[in-house]
Design an enzyme around this catalytic site. Structure first.
Site, PDB file in Angstrom:
ATOM      1  N   HIS A 470       0.840  -1.205   0.000  1.00 42.98           N
ATOM      2  CA  HIS A 470       0.000   0.000   0.000  1.00 42.98           C
ATOM      3  C   HIS A 470       0.878   1.260   0.000  1.00 42.98           C
ATOM      4  O   HIS A 470       0.725   2.139  -0.845  1.00 42.98           O
ATOM      5  CB  HIS A 470      -0.916  -0.023   1.238  1.00 42.98           C
ATOM      6  N   GLU A 471       1.809   1.323   0.943  1.00 42.90           N
ATOM      7  CA  GLU A 471       2.643   2.524   1.053  1.00 42.90           C
ATOM      8  C   GLU A 471       3.558   2.666  -0.160  1.00 42.90           C
ATOM      9  O   GLU A 471       3.819   3.777  -0.620  1.00 42.90           O
ATOM     10  CB  GLU A 471       3.455   2.512   2.350  1.00 42.90           C
ATOM     11  N   HIS A 474       1.665   4.393  -2.871  1.00 46.88           N
ATOM     12  CA  HIS A 474       1.727   5.853  -2.728  1.00 46.88           C
ATOM     13  C   HIS A 474       3.093   6.358  -3.202  1.00 46.88           C
ATOM     14  O   HIS A 474       3.191   7.380  -3.875  1.00 46.88           O
ATOM     15  CB  HIS A 474       1.563   6.259  -1.256  1.00 46.88           C
ATOM     16  N   HIS A 477       3.422   6.583  -6.904  1.00 48.61           N
ATOM     17  CA  HIS A 477       2.666   7.730  -7.409  1.00 48.61           C
ATOM     18  C   HIS A 477       3.532   8.994  -7.301  1.00 48.61           C
ATOM     19  O   HIS A 477       3.565   9.823  -8.214  1.00 48.61           O
ATOM     20  CB  HIS A 477       1.392   7.882  -6.564  1.00 48.61           C
TER      21      HIS A 477
HETATM   22 ZN   LIG Z   1      -3.000   5.205   1.918  1.00 47.44          ZN
END
Ligand SMILES: [Zn+2]
Length: 684
Positions: A470-471, A474, A477
């Site tokens: 998940h991290e 990010h 991105h």
């Molecule tokens: Zn998040």
């Protein structure tokens, strides 16, 4: 002073923060100097009437980035390497930064300059990203009340200040009410069923207070083990009621930390603030900076998901009820639900997170994750050297076609003086520099996993593996962006309800059978996760997904309708709004004492007011984006390239709906999320 400033490491230009040199005493003088310089430069800039749009924006970007670069390591150290001296310096600086931001947001000269740029002949020749950043800046001036007449501006400022106070008061009441309750138990038999580790924690908590026996607080790590595993129904009931009446007019400390009036004042002032800016209600104001367009669209989105999930949620609850009846329970109360759910989970899947841990050593998971990213986007990731704040911190460089494109710090392990949780943060933003060079992005990835011991490597649960993906989503991105304008580069300028797309998206890979051998390997034998454990893990993924879905929808609808329908002349009681939503979507009743809303900090003390729906909104986008990979192959490099160029590289430079349609070929649909959650079988 100037001799000292010339040696202040926070004021020296550098590609990476000089972590080895930064000390608490550098912080405040550096900030004072930078803010004074920026104020003076902005004043000078506004005197130059002949300046072209590109030069004006480049100057503003340069100075804002200098400030960001100075503050980034300070904010980061505050989170991961806290000390008394650092906290003092940080606390002294925060009001100065806030004052500076307010001043810039209400600087009429600056506002006029941006308006001239927008109306000027140069505007059409700016890059798409720069045009977007100008539009965002104008929007933010407006949302700061800059277009109001002086009386209204004063009222706006007073409301904003009072709202900040009320939010703090709300959070303090919840905190004080939580700390104001604890349960002392002398007889360990009352804790039958609770895991030994939790019982040890209660004993330690009692000893700390000078008590014999066990002390249970309402903190989640203390509260949940009783609710999930405690055989004593009386204890579960007592704790449920204590937790769900916090900061309210009900329960054991009724009225003592009551948020009732705080909530009404918050809603009233939010409504007035929105009205000052010309909106019909606060929900409209909230959507001004989000991907969703209208209140009707959000309501329709949530109700549609509710309708599609309800029958599965009902059968989840029916299964649980039958299971509890079979164990001799007469009827299911709210305080029985987590307890029987855990028993049912164990019976159905016979799997605990702890069993998976030996198969997920951190180093293996990280190497496998890099391999996934390499197959998807052709990115090579390798270790590199940099100063850091702790010997455990790793540093990596990303390359594409042999060329460096980004770097990141990875701080994996929990330790003292480090804030809990996991997050990604921006260290350097990608932007074009004067003279044509490009500043490459740098990210901080922070987790709180168990550090290696002398006997074993750092071993992760599958939940933690998911967190890491998940991290890193990010992080990608932020790091793969090709936008050179800092206001909309990477995660900057991405609306709140779209920012979780890349993170939730990458999580999908750690549930794929083809990926498990890449990211797993027993820390002793090296063998990948056995098929049998993998099947159990996949089967347990969607346990009670229907009930979880409708609970999130209940919260989203409650928050949204509360802010959309509030009428200061005839306010409907908050509890009534919640009861109405529950009657439409919830699958079981809560007792009349339940005052959940009095502790709903996300919307009363956090940034989620009329925005709680964002969680589900972004989950629909990420699930639907992933469904293209399900159709075309989860390692299909051309699908990967498409996601990279259409979404990851574009930052906040375009409307997220346009970006999504460019990638998916159509608007988002909810089917993939429902299918991934096991709520619909889906035939597509
Ligand atoms: Zn998040």
């Amino acid at each position: 002073m100037s001799a000292l400033l010339s040696e202040n490491p926070l004021l020296q230009p550098s590609t990476l923060p000089p972590f080895a040199l930064i000390a608490a005493e550098h912080i405040e003088p550096a900030l004072d100097s930078q803010l004074a310089a920026n104020r003076q430069r902005v004043d000078q800039l506004l005197l130059d009437e002949a300046i072209d749009a590109g030069s004006f924006l480049a100057s503003m970007e340069q100075w804002e980035d200098e400030l960001a670069q100075l503050w980034s390591p300070v904010g980061h150290l505050q989170g991961v390497s806290n000390s008394d001296a650092l906290r003092l310096a940080y606390d002294a600086c925060l009001p100065k930064l806030t004052a500076y931001a307010t001043e810039m947001g209400q600087n009429t000269g600056l506002y006029q300059a941006y308006k001239r740029i927008k109306a000027g002949a140069d505007f059409a020749h700016l890059s798409e990203a720069r045009r977007r950043s100008v539009d965002n800046a104008l929007r933010d001036f407006t949302l700061s009340g800059i277009a109001l007449d002086p009386d209204q501006q004063l009222r706006f400022a007073a409301i904003a200040q009072r709202l900040a106070q009320l939010a703090t008061q709300f959070a303090n009441n919840v905190l004080d009410a939580s700390m104001g309750w604890s349960k002392h138990i002398s007889d360990v038999n009352e804790l039958a069923g609770v895991p030994a580790a939790a019982v040890q924690g209660y004993a330690a908590a009692a000893a700390e207070k000078g008590l014999v026996g066990y002390n249970i607080s309402l903190d989640i790590p203390a509260y949940l083990p009783v609710m999930q595993y405690g055989d004593s129904r009386e204890l579960r009931q007592e704790m449920y009621l204590a937790y769900n009446t916090r900061a309210s007019d009900k329960g054991a400390s009724a009225g003592k930390w009551d948020n009732s009036a705080v909530m009404v004042e918050l809603l009233t002032l939010r409504h007035e603030l929105a009205a000052l800016l010309g909106y019909d209600n606060y929900a409209q104001y909230s959507l001004a900076t989000k991907m969703a367009d209208t209140p009707a669209q959000v309501e329709g989105f949530l109700m549609d998901l509710a309708e599609q999930s309800q029958s599965v949620a009902r059968s989840d609850f029916e299964e649980l009820t039958q299971f509890a009846l079979g164990l001799g329970q007469q009827s299911l109360a709210a305080w029985d639900i987590p307890y029987y759910s855990e028993k049912l989970r164990l019976q159905k899947y016979a799997l605990s997170q702890e069993e998976l841990r030996p198969y997920f050593p951190a180093d293996k998971v990280i190497a496998g994750m890099f391999e996934v990213v390499n197959r998807l986007y052709g990115i090579d990731i390798s270790s590199a050297e940099a100063q850091s704040w702790h010997p455990d911190v790793r540093f990596y460089q990303l390359r594409s076609d042999g060329q460096p494109i980004a770097q990141f710090y990875l701080d994996l392990y929990a330790r003292e003086h480090k804030r809990g949780g996991a997050w990604m943060d921006d260290c350097r933003v990608r932007r074009s520099l004067p003279g044509g060079a490009v500043q490459l992005p740098v990210a901080y990835l922070t987790c709180n996993f168990t550090a290696p011991s002398k006997d074993a490597a750092s071993l992760l649960t599958h939940n933690e593996v998911t967190t890491l993906f998940h991290e890193f989503g990010h992080g990608l991105h932020h790091m793969l962006t090709q936008i050179d304008c800092p206001g909309v580069s990477g995660i900057n300028g991405v609306p709140w309800d779209a920012v979780e797309l890349p993170s939730q998206f990458l999580e999908n890979w750690c549930w794929e059978k083809a990926v498990i051998p890449l990211i797993s390997g027993h820390y002793q034998s090296g063998e990948p996760l056995p098929e049998e454990l993998l099947d159990k893990m996949l089967a347990a993924k969607n346990f009670q997904a229907g009930m979880q879905m409708v609970r999130q929808l209940e919260l989203g609808l409650f928050d949204f309708r509360l802010h959309r329908d509030f009428d200061p002349t005839a306010p409907v009681p908050i509890a009534e709004v919640l009861a109405q939503v529950r009657s439409e979507v919830a699958v079981f009743a809560v007792p009349p004492e339940n005052s959940f809303q009095h502790g709903f900090s996300h919307i009363f003390a956090g940034g989620y007011a009329a925005g709680y729906y964002s969680y589900k909104w972004a989950e629909v986008l990420s699930a639907d984006a992933f469904s293209r990979f399900e159709e075309e192959g989860i390692f299909n490099a051309s699908t990967g390239a498409s996601f990279q160029t259409q979404i990851l590289q574009r930052g906040g430079a375009q409307e997220p709906m346009e970006l999504f349609i460019n990638f998916r070929g159509r608007e988002p649909r909810v089917e993939a999320l429902l299918r991934h959650s096991g709520i619909s079988s889906g035939s597509s």
